[in-house]
Design a protein around this motif. Structure first.
Motif, PDB file in Angstrom:
ATOM      1  N   LEU A   1      57.786  17.958 -10.498  1.00 26.80           N
ATOM      2  CA  LEU A   1      57.171  17.676  -9.204  1.00 26.80           C
ATOM      3  C   LEU A   1      57.145  16.169  -8.984  1.00 26.80           C
TER       4      LEU A   1
ATOM      5  N   TYR B   1      54.164  12.621  -2.558  1.00 27.52           N
ATOM      6  CA  TYR B   1      54.977  13.369  -1.591  1.00 27.52           C
ATOM      7  C   TYR B   1      54.456  13.130  -0.178  1.00 27.52           C
TER       8      TYR B   1
ATOM      9  N   THR C   1      65.655  26.479  -6.616  1.00 29.72           N
ATOM     10  CA  THR C   1      64.228  26.182  -6.476  1.00 29.72           C
ATOM     11  C   THR C   1      63.434  26.908  -7.558  1.00 29.72           C
TER      12      THR C   1
ATOM     13  N   LEU D   1      57.177  29.439  -2.733  1.00 32.91           N
ATOM     14  CA  LEU D   1      58.229  28.706  -2.035  1.00 32.91           C
ATOM     15  C   LEU D   1      59.449  29.590  -1.838  1.00 32.91           C
TER      16      LEU D   1
ATOM     17  N   LEU E   1      55.805  22.373   0.000  1.00 30.74           N
ATOM     18  CA  LEU E   1      56.161  21.368  -1.002  1.00 30.74           C
ATOM     19  C   LEU E   1      55.004  20.440  -1.366  1.00 30.74           C
TER      20      LEU E   1
ATOM     21  N   ARG F   1      51.937  19.220  -3.230  1.00 31.10           N
ATOM     22  CA  ARG F   1      51.566  19.543  -4.612  1.00 31.10           C
ATOM     23  C   ARG F   1      50.383  20.500  -4.697  1.00 31.10           C
TER      24      ARG F   1
ATOM     25  N   TRP G   1      58.933  23.929  -5.989  1.00 32.56           N
ATOM     26  CA  TRP G   1      59.704  22.777  -5.513  1.00 32.56           C
ATOM     27  C   TRP G   1      61.193  23.049  -5.665  1.00 32.56           C
TER      28      TRP G   1
ATOM     29  N   TRP H   1      64.120  12.105  -3.044  1.00 36.17           N
ATOM     30  CA  TRP H   1      63.192  12.058  -4.185  1.00 36.17           C
ATOM     31  C   TRP H   1      63.740  11.014  -5.148  1.00 36.17           C
TER      32      TRP H   1
END
Length: 263
Positions: free
Chosen positions: A70, A74, A129, A134, A180, A182, A188, A220
């Motif tokens: 992670l 974010y 993923t 998610l 997404l 946290r 993720w 990222w």
């Protein structure tokens, strides 16, 4: 899977894929389009403000496995300004091609330049993923493709990930951007870890997600090797360079709006 070799090295042909992927310093790299740089500059001020509100820091945790890594911080941007023409896949039905997915072989802006280490395009959104929630929302809101690309900087200091998620509509994109965060624990996107490139996801990292019509675009970034002394402002600058890989989406926007002649 598409992999980029180090064409700037005279040893690349002899040693092949087994050696470390460190790009040689080169001149003449393609600059991101003026349109993209303008959008990135406009987004920077919003990102700086938003970071204060949404940052979540992990503290002194052990390095996570890549499978469930992670970002430390974010920041999502739900605005999507300028991409209303392709808010639905019905206006942009052509699937992303492998050529588009790996089109940004080199990225350069300001003092930073990056080279593509590996790129992958898949129609199996679950395989790229982790996290049941998610993955459930990806299926529910019509994920059809995920692009994942790994970049390494010419000065060997930074590594970056670039993701594009092809959703049915912009509303699906916004749901994925919420997932997404946290605190949701939803899951993720799994980063690529090409051979010879420092493992990604072990240190202080920052991710920025934006709404490009029916596409979620995520950058990222972190210092190579997971250096935890990195500052957030430093990573903002780096992420804007990596976002240059989204340039092909402007071509799709032009086609949908009738201003482009094709790619």
């Amino acid at each position: 899977m598409i992999e980029a070799s180090d064409t700037g090295s005279t040893e690349a042909g002899r040693e092949g894929r087994g050696r470390d992927f460190w790009p040689a310093d080169e001149s003449g790299r393609k600059r991101p389009s003026p349109k993209l740089l303008l959008g990135a500059a406009a987004a920077l001020a919003a990102v700086v403000v938003a970071v204060v509100a949404v940052l979540v820091f992990t503290g002194g945790e052990d390095a996570p496995a890549a499978k469930t890594a992670l970002p430390t911080a974010y920041t999502p941007d739900f605005n999507g300004e300028g991409f209303a023409e392709i808010a639905s896949r019905s206006a942009d039905a052509r699937a992303i091609t492998e050529g588009e997915a790996a089109s940004a072989k080199e990225l350069k802006a300001g003092a930073h330049s990056f080279k593509l280490a590996e790129s992958e395009l898949t129609g199996d959104c679950k395989s790229a993923t982790w996290g049941a929630r998610l993955q459930g929302d990806l299926a529910k809101f019509g994920c059809s493709q995920i692009v994942r690309s790994a970049y390494v900087s010419a000065d060997k200091k930074y590594v970056g990930q670039f993701f594009v998620i092809n959703m049915e509509t912009v509303e699906g994109v916004k749901q994925i951007l919420r997932d997404l965060q946290r605190e949701t624990g939803a899951g993720w996107v799994t980063p690529l870890n090409p051979p010879g490139v420092p493992a990604f996801g072990a240190g202080f990292s920052a991710a920025y997600a934006k709404t490009y019509g029916h596409y979620a675009v995520i950058t990222w970034v972190e210092r190579a090797g997971g250096d935890k002394s990195t500052t957030l402002n430093e990573l903002i600058d780096v992420s804007l360079v990596i976002e240059g890989a989204a340039d092909f989406l402007y071509g799709r926007l032009d086609l949908a709006s009738g201003t482009g002649a094709g790619q």
